[in-house]
Motif scaffolding. Structure first.
Motif, PDB file in Angstrom:
ATOM      1  N   SER A   7       0.707  -1.089   0.100  1.00 18.65           N
ATOM      2  CA  SER A   7       0.294  -0.028   0.282  1.00 18.65           C
ATOM      3  C   SER A   7       0.857   1.318   0.066  1.00 18.65           C
ATOM      4  CB  SER A   7      -0.757   0.160   0.674  1.00 18.65           C
ATOM      5  OG  SER A   7      -0.160   0.094   2.359  1.00 18.65           O
ATOM      6  N   GLY A   8       0.153   2.666  -0.215  1.00 20.17           N
ATOM      7  CA  GLY A   8       0.806   3.357  -0.039  1.00 20.17           C
ATOM      8  C   GLY A   8       1.488   3.920  -1.392  1.00 20.17           C
ATOM      9  N   GLY A   9       1.040   3.492  -3.015  1.00 18.48           N
ATOM     10  CA  GLY A   9       1.199   4.174  -3.930  1.00 18.48           C
ATOM     11  C   GLY A   9       0.291   5.136  -4.373  1.00 18.48           C
ATOM     12  N   GLY A  10       0.883   5.578  -5.565  1.00 19.27           N
ATOM     13  CA  GLY A  10       0.454   7.265  -5.713  1.00 19.27           C
ATOM     14  C   GLY A  10       1.038   7.902  -6.902  1.00 19.27           C
ATOM     15  N   LEU A  11       0.168   8.931  -7.609  1.00 20.24           N
ATOM     16  CA  LEU A  11       1.068  10.123  -8.135  1.00 20.24           C
ATOM     17  C   LEU A  11       1.879  11.194  -7.076  1.00 20.24           C
ATOM     18  CD1 LEU A  11       1.186  11.360 -10.921  1.00 20.24           C
ATOM     19  CD2 LEU A  11      -1.052  12.472 -10.503  1.00 20.24           C
ATOM     20  N   VAL A  12       2.664  11.662  -6.730  1.00 25.54           N
ATOM     21  CA  VAL A  12       3.793  12.584  -6.733  1.00 25.54           C
ATOM     22  C   VAL A  12       4.686  13.261  -7.516  1.00 25.54           C
ATOM     23  CG1 VAL A  12       5.731  11.116  -6.321  1.00 25.54           C
ATOM     24  CG2 VAL A  12       4.893  13.080  -5.056  1.00 25.54           C
ATOM     25  N   GLN A  13       4.815  14.379  -7.302  1.00 28.26           N
ATOM     26  CA  GLN A  13       5.067  15.023  -8.068  1.00 28.26           C
ATOM     27  C   GLN A  13       6.483  14.918  -7.984  1.00 28.26           C
ATOM     28  OE1 GLN A  13       3.785  19.620  -7.649  1.00 28.26           O
ATOM     29  NE2 GLN A  13       2.638  19.852  -9.668  1.00 28.26           N
ATOM     30  N   ALA A  14       8.258  15.325  -9.047  1.00 23.96           N
ATOM     31  CA  ALA A  14       8.916  15.476  -8.659  1.00 23.96           C
ATOM     32  C   ALA A  14       9.941  16.155  -7.278  1.00 23.96           C
ATOM     33  CB  ALA A  14       9.565  15.949  -9.865  1.00 23.96           C
ATOM     34  N   GLY A  15      10.637  15.520  -6.938  1.00 21.42           N
ATOM     35  CA  GLY A  15      11.041  16.112  -5.471  1.00 21.42           C
ATOM     36  C   GLY A  15      10.175  15.884  -4.592  1.00 21.42           C
ATOM     37  N   GLY A  16       9.207  15.001  -4.515  1.00 24.74           N
ATOM     38  CA  GLY A  16       8.320  14.684  -3.507  1.00 24.74           C
ATOM     39  C   GLY A  16       8.213  13.520  -2.622  1.00 24.74           C
ATOM     40  N   SER A  17       7.882  12.795  -1.789  1.00 21.93           N
ATOM     41  CA  SER A  17       8.098  11.753  -1.094  1.00 21.93           C
ATOM     42  C   SER A  17       6.867  10.642  -0.760  1.00 21.93           C
ATOM     43  CB  SER A  17       8.544  11.831   0.209  1.00 21.93           C
ATOM     44  OG  SER A  17       9.577  12.833   0.169  1.00 21.93           O
ATOM     45  N   LEU A  18       6.853   9.554  -1.055  1.00 24.16           N
ATOM     46  CA  LEU A  18       5.957   9.048   0.125  1.00 24.16           C
ATOM     47  C   LEU A  18       6.836   7.531   0.451  1.00 24.16           C
ATOM     48  CD1 LEU A  18       4.116   7.857  -3.787  1.00 24.16           C
ATOM     49  CD2 LEU A  18       3.647   9.286  -2.415  1.00 24.16           C
ATOM     50  N   ARG A  19       5.838   6.525   1.255  1.00 24.19           N
ATOM     51  CA  ARG A  19       6.241   5.944   2.493  1.00 24.19           C
ATOM     52  C   ARG A  19       4.934   5.183   1.568  1.00 24.19           C
ATOM     53  NH1 ARG A  19       4.777   4.698   8.595  1.00 24.19           N
ATOM     54  NH2 ARG A  19       6.406   4.154   8.695  1.00 24.19           N
ATOM     55  N   LEU A  20       5.641   3.752   1.468  1.00 19.54           N
ATOM     56  CA  LEU A  20       4.820   2.631   0.580  1.00 19.54           C
ATOM     57  C   LEU A  20       5.017   1.435   2.631  1.00 19.54           C
ATOM     58  CD1 LEU A  20       6.608   1.844  -2.670  1.00 19.54           C
ATOM     59  CD2 LEU A  20       4.726   2.773  -1.865  1.00 19.54           C
ATOM     60  N   SER A  21       3.998   0.522   2.243  1.00 14.11           N
ATOM     61  CA  SER A  21       4.247  -0.554   3.291  1.00 14.11           C
ATOM     62  C   SER A  21       3.949  -1.413   2.884  1.00 14.11           C
ATOM     63  CB  SER A  21       3.124   0.168   4.125  1.00 14.11           C
ATOM     64  OG  SER A  21       3.067   1.251   5.093  1.00 14.11           O
ATOM     65  N   CYS A  22       3.932  -2.870   3.056  1.00 13.15           N
ATOM     66  CA  CYS A  22       4.068  -3.713   2.902  1.00 13.15           C
ATOM     67  C   CYS A  22       3.944  -5.233   3.830  1.00 13.15           C
ATOM     68  CB  CYS A  22       5.098  -5.081   1.525  1.00 13.15           C
ATOM     69  SG  CYS A  22       5.178  -6.608   1.834  1.00 13.15           S
ATOM     70  N   ALA A  23       2.772  -5.126   4.405  1.00 10.70           N
ATOM     71  CA  ALA A  23       1.697  -6.330   5.677  1.00 10.70           C
ATOM     72  C   ALA A  23       2.256  -7.799   5.268  1.00 10.70           C
ATOM     73  CB  ALA A  23       0.502  -5.423   5.454  1.00 10.70           C
ATOM     74  N   ALA A  24       3.332  -8.221   5.594  1.00  8.65           N
ATOM     75  CA  ALA A  24       3.530  -9.658   5.657  1.00  8.65           C
ATOM     76  C   ALA A  24       1.948 -10.288   6.420  1.00  8.65           C
ATOM     77  CB  ALA A  24       4.536 -10.103   6.032  1.00  8.65           C
ATOM     78  N   SER A  25       1.991 -12.272   5.713  1.00  9.07           N
ATOM     79  CA  SER A  25       1.395 -12.608   6.655  1.00  9.07           C
ATOM     80  C   SER A  25       1.432 -14.372   6.086  1.00  9.07           C
ATOM     81  CB  SER A  25      -0.264 -13.063   6.646  1.00  9.07           C
ATOM     82  OG  SER A  25      -1.083 -12.809   5.561  1.00  9.07           O
ATOM     83  N   GLY A  26       1.870 -15.648   6.975  1.00 11.38           N
ATOM     84  CA  GLY A  26       2.303 -16.431   6.681  1.00 11.38           C
ATOM     85  C   GLY A  26       3.466 -17.536   6.674  1.00 11.38           C
ATOM     86  N   ILE A  27       4.450 -16.069   6.753  1.00  9.84           N
ATOM     87  CA  ILE A  27       5.330 -16.418   7.517  1.00  9.84           C
ATOM     88  C   ILE A  27       5.934 -15.847   8.450  1.00  9.84           C
ATOM     89  CG2 ILE A  27       5.992 -16.071   4.426  1.00  9.84           C
ATOM     90  CD1 ILE A  27       7.188 -13.424   5.745  1.00  9.84           C
ATOM     91  N   ILE A  28       7.209 -16.373   9.085  1.00  8.25           N
ATOM     92  CA  ILE A  28       7.305 -16.299  10.193  1.00  8.25           C
ATOM     93  C   ILE A  28       8.583 -14.791   9.974  1.00  8.25           C
ATOM     94  CG2 ILE A  28       9.276 -17.211  11.970  1.00  8.25           C
ATOM     95  CD1 ILE A  28       8.599 -19.564  11.794  1.00  8.25           C
ATOM     96  N   PHE A  29       7.582 -14.111   9.836  1.00  2.91           N
ATOM     97  CA  PHE A  29       8.580 -12.760   9.339  1.00  2.91           C
ATOM     98  C   PHE A  29       9.865 -12.007   9.656  1.00  2.91           C
ATOM     99  CE2 PHE A  29       7.385  -8.631   7.502  1.00  2.91           C
ATOM    100  CZ  PHE A  29       8.188  -7.946   8.378  1.00  2.91           C
ATOM    101  N   SER A  30      10.132 -12.373  11.538  1.00  2.00           N
ATOM    102  CA  SER A  30      10.937 -11.852  11.643  1.00  2.00           C
ATOM    103  C   SER A  30      12.178 -12.624  11.434  1.00  2.00           C
ATOM    104  CB  SER A  30      10.830 -11.897  12.932  1.00  2.00           C
ATOM    105  OG  SER A  30      10.647 -13.158  13.756  1.00  2.00           O
TER     106      SER A  30
END
Length: 117
Positions: A7-30
């Motif tokens: 999640s977290g994608g989108g449209l942004v102007q050059a020079g801007g910022s975005l933060r993507l996230s990825c939620a995981a399940s079904g694995i031993i994440f650590s």
């Protein structure tokens, strides 16, 4: 069943910022390597950044100094903070997980990042 949801994608102007996230399940994440790859139109999927459980990272030279990968093991989530975005960063960004810094064995469906000039 392994699931990676970006999640977290989108449209942004050059020079801007975005933060993507990825939620995981079904694995031993650590214990898993988590990472981000991207695929621009007409190009192959390429490494953005990966992070192992010990804090070691591997990233593309094109994003060093602009993008930061991090993880929250309590939330089973990996993040990609993207600053000073450029039009050439436009791509579908995929979250992946694997056992080492050099290959992913599961992928999410991707989230689109578009950077306008």
């Amino acid at each position: 069943q392994v699931q990676l949801v970006e999640s977290g994608g989108g449209l942004v102007q050059a020079g801007g910022s975005l933060r993507l996230s990825c939620a995981a399940s079904g694995i031993i994440f650590s214990s898993r390597v988590m990472g981000w790859y991207r695929q621009a139109p007409g190009k192959q999927r390429e490494l953005v950044a990966v992070l192992d459980s010990g804090g070691r990272t591997r990233s593309s030279d094109s994003v060093k100094g602009r993008f930061t990968i991090s993880r929250d093991n309590a939330k089973n989530t990996v993040y990609l903070q993207m600053n000073n975005l450029k039009p050439e960063d436009t791509a579908v960004y995929y979250c992946g997980t694997g056992y080492n810094l050099y290959g992913m064995d599961y992928w999410g469906k991707g989230t689109l990042v578009t950077v306008s000039s």
